[in-house]
Design an enzyme around this catalytic site. Structure first.
Site, PDB file in Angstrom:
ATOM      1  N   PHE A  50       0.862  -1.186   0.000  1.00  0.00           N
ATOM      2  CA  PHE A  50       0.000   0.000   0.000  1.00  0.00           C
ATOM      3  C   PHE A  50       0.893   1.229   0.000  1.00  0.00           C
ATOM      4  CE2 PHE A  50      -2.483   3.445   1.804  1.00  0.00           C
ATOM      5  CZ  PHE A  50      -3.607   3.390   0.992  1.00  0.00           C
ATOM      6  N   ASP A  67       9.295   2.551   1.365  1.00  0.00           N
ATOM      7  CA  ASP A  67       8.158   3.304   1.889  1.00  0.00           C
ATOM      8  C   ASP A  67       8.098   3.042   3.393  1.00  0.00           C
ATOM      9  OD1 ASP A  67       5.667   4.084   2.800  1.00  0.00           O
ATOM     10  OD2 ASP A  67       4.601   3.475   0.991  1.00  0.00           O
ATOM     11  N   LYS A 122       2.937  10.033   8.444  1.00  0.00           N
ATOM     12  CA  LYS A 122       2.289   9.501   9.651  1.00  0.00           C
ATOM     13  C   LYS A 122       2.966   9.926  10.962  1.00  0.00           C
ATOM     14  CE  LYS A 122      -0.146   5.566   7.590  1.00  0.00           C
ATOM     15  NZ  LYS A 122      -1.529   5.742   7.999  1.00  0.00           N
TER      16      LYS A 122
HETATM   17  N1  PLP Z   1       2.431   4.214   2.429  1.00  0.00           N
HETATM   18  C1  PLP Z   1       2.104   3.406   3.446  1.00  0.00           C
HETATM   19  C2  PLP Z   1       3.011   2.255   3.778  1.00  0.00           C
HETATM   20  C3  PLP Z   1       0.953   3.627   4.202  1.00  0.00           C
HETATM   21  O1  PLP Z   1       0.636   2.803   5.207  1.00  0.00           O
HETATM   22  C4  PLP Z   1       0.128   4.722   3.856  1.00  0.00           C
HETATM   23  C5  PLP Z   1      -1.121   4.982   4.603  1.00  0.00           C
HETATM   24  O2  PLP Z   1      -1.673   4.148   5.252  1.00  0.00           O
HETATM   25  C6  PLP Z   1       0.501   5.537   2.787  1.00  0.00           C
HETATM   26  C7  PLP Z   1       1.663   5.263   2.109  1.00  0.00           C
HETATM   27  C8  PLP Z   1      -0.330   6.711   2.393  1.00  0.00           C
HETATM   28  O3  PLP Z   1      -0.184   7.729   3.329  1.00  0.00           O
HETATM   29  P1  PLP Z   1      -1.239   8.925   3.399  1.00  0.00           P
HETATM   30  O4  PLP Z   1      -2.528   8.324   3.824  1.00  0.00           O
HETATM   31  O5  PLP Z   1      -0.655   9.874   4.390  1.00  0.00           O
HETATM   32  O6  PLP Z   1      -1.316   9.499   2.025  1.00  0.00           O
END
Ligand code: PLP
Length: 376
Positions: A122, A207, A236
């Site tokens: 994700f 990520d 986050k």
């Molecule tokens: N990357 C990862 C691993 C995530 O868990 C998330 C959100 O849950 C995102 C990217 C996307 O982040 P945002 O919701 O701040 O756009």
């Protein structure tokens, strides 16, 4: 709620205040918050140090844009890359945005566009991040995705070897797939990723939006592996509740993002940077990280002792812990909420525990007792 789009399956709880791990609803009912706003409130709710940082900055200066120099951004960037192989940072506002920046940086730097990602990953909901996400349900209904991404099975060395070649710009991965079910990278696969990146001159994007900033017991989750990223995305927990994202990259990538190549009005806004600096000053302390590791070991041991091993397996690192079940877990999540414990799913059969990094062992005991009651 009638004026809001229906794009979230919201729970019928109206939370009005929070302190540490506890949140309170409009009827005065307290909950143990083992969601942390989906891995965000790293220092718990209303931590005095970040409240103070926000108040002090709020009285000085709210916003200037990136037209002007910012020693505060400089300092935060230095704090984030210090003692790593990364050298530079830029700031944005969310995880998806940090990933968009990562994708653009890798494409511009290599002059190539093919990026290998993984199933069940994700990376966010913007167009590039959505296309990078290896889950069809996230992409459904939005027409053809960007062709640049190829989602491979996670932890499958053969599949990676077969897909990697000189035309690949980057491999993009999460060290622990969090939304996708709390699936950790295998050490052998991590080694294969490094070998393949080196062999074909491929960049590695990690990520760390969910796993970063102490969530897994080290500053970044990749530090517990052999992985050496060229690019890292963050968000986050970095803001502890104030929206901020960041892109970190190695020094060889510096020239690629010159003036005009990438930007955002709000990225690295003074309020966000002040709060993030206060978060980092706490979380990156070795004793704080050690405490997260200790509490992680305690939480996992307590869960293992409380839950039948033939029905549940406990996975994850730090305070990103998944309870894997063969059953659909949504009814358990509802029961937990009724009994005063907030947790989130990861996929359909994993309960994800994401308490604030400041959670106490007493609060862990209370959460485990509730989970034992619900799950056995
Ligand atoms: N990357 C990862 C691993 C995530 O868990 C998330 C959100 O849950 C995102 C990217 C996307 O982040 P945002 O919701 O701040 O756009």
């Amino acid at each position: 709620m009638t004026f809001l789009f229906n794009n979230y399956a919201r729970r019928a709880v109206h939370l009005v205040k929070g302190q540490g791990t506890i949140v309170t609803d409009d009827k005065g009912k307290d909950y143990l918050d083992f969601t942390s706003g989906i891995a965000v409130v790293s220092l718990g709710h209303a931590h005095p140090a970040i409240v103070k940082a926000l108040q002090q900055q709020g009285e000085k200066l709210w916003h200037i844009s990136n037209l002007f120099e910012s020693p505060e951004q400089e300092k935060l960037a230095e704090s984030l890359v210090k003692d790593t192989d990364l050298a530079y940072a830029l700031f944005c506002n969310s995880g998806a945005e940090a990933n968009e920046a990562a994708i653009k940086l890798a494409r511009k730097h290599t002059g190539k566009h093919h990026i290998l990602t993984f199933k069940q990953s994700f990376h966010g909901r913007t167009f590039g991040a959505m296309a990078a996400t290896g889950q069809e349900k996230i992409q459904q209904g939005f027409g053809p995705m960007l062709q640049s991404f190829e989602a491979l099975p996670f932890n499958d060395i053969e599949a990676l070897k077969n897909a990697a070649n000189e035309n690949v710009a980057a491999i993009m991965l999460e060290v622990i797939q969090a939304e996708g079910g709390v699936n950790s990278i295998d050490p052998a696969f991590a080694q294969a990723v490094m070998d393949i990146c080196e062999q074909h001159g491929i960049l590695l994007i990690i990520d760390e939006v969910q796993t970063g900033i102490g969530r897994t017991g080290t500053r970044y989750a990749y530090e517990q592996t052999v992985l050496k990223p060229d690019i890292v995305s963050l968000a986050k927990g970095l803001g502890g509740g104030f929206p901020i994202g960041a892109l970190l990259a190695g020094k060889e990538l510096f020239e690629t993002f010159g003036p005009g190549s990438h930007g955002t009005t709000f990225g690295g806004n003074p309020l966000a940077v002040a709060v993030a600096q206060a978060v980092i000053d706490h979380v990156f302390e070795p004793a704080f990280l050690q405490d997260v590791q200790n509490k992680s070991a305690y939480l996992k041991a307590q869960l293992q002792a409380a839950l039948p091993a033939e029905k549940y397996s406990i996975r994850g690192n730090g305070l990103l812990v998944g309870i894997h079940s063969d059953e659909e877990i949504s009814p358990f999540i509802q029961q937990a909420e009724q009994q005063g414990l907030l947790v989130v799913p990861a996929g359909t059969n994993v309960i994800r525990l994401l308490p604030p990094l400041t959670v106490s062992t007493d609060e862990i005991d209370q959460a485990v007792a509730l989970l034992k009651n619900i799950l056995s």
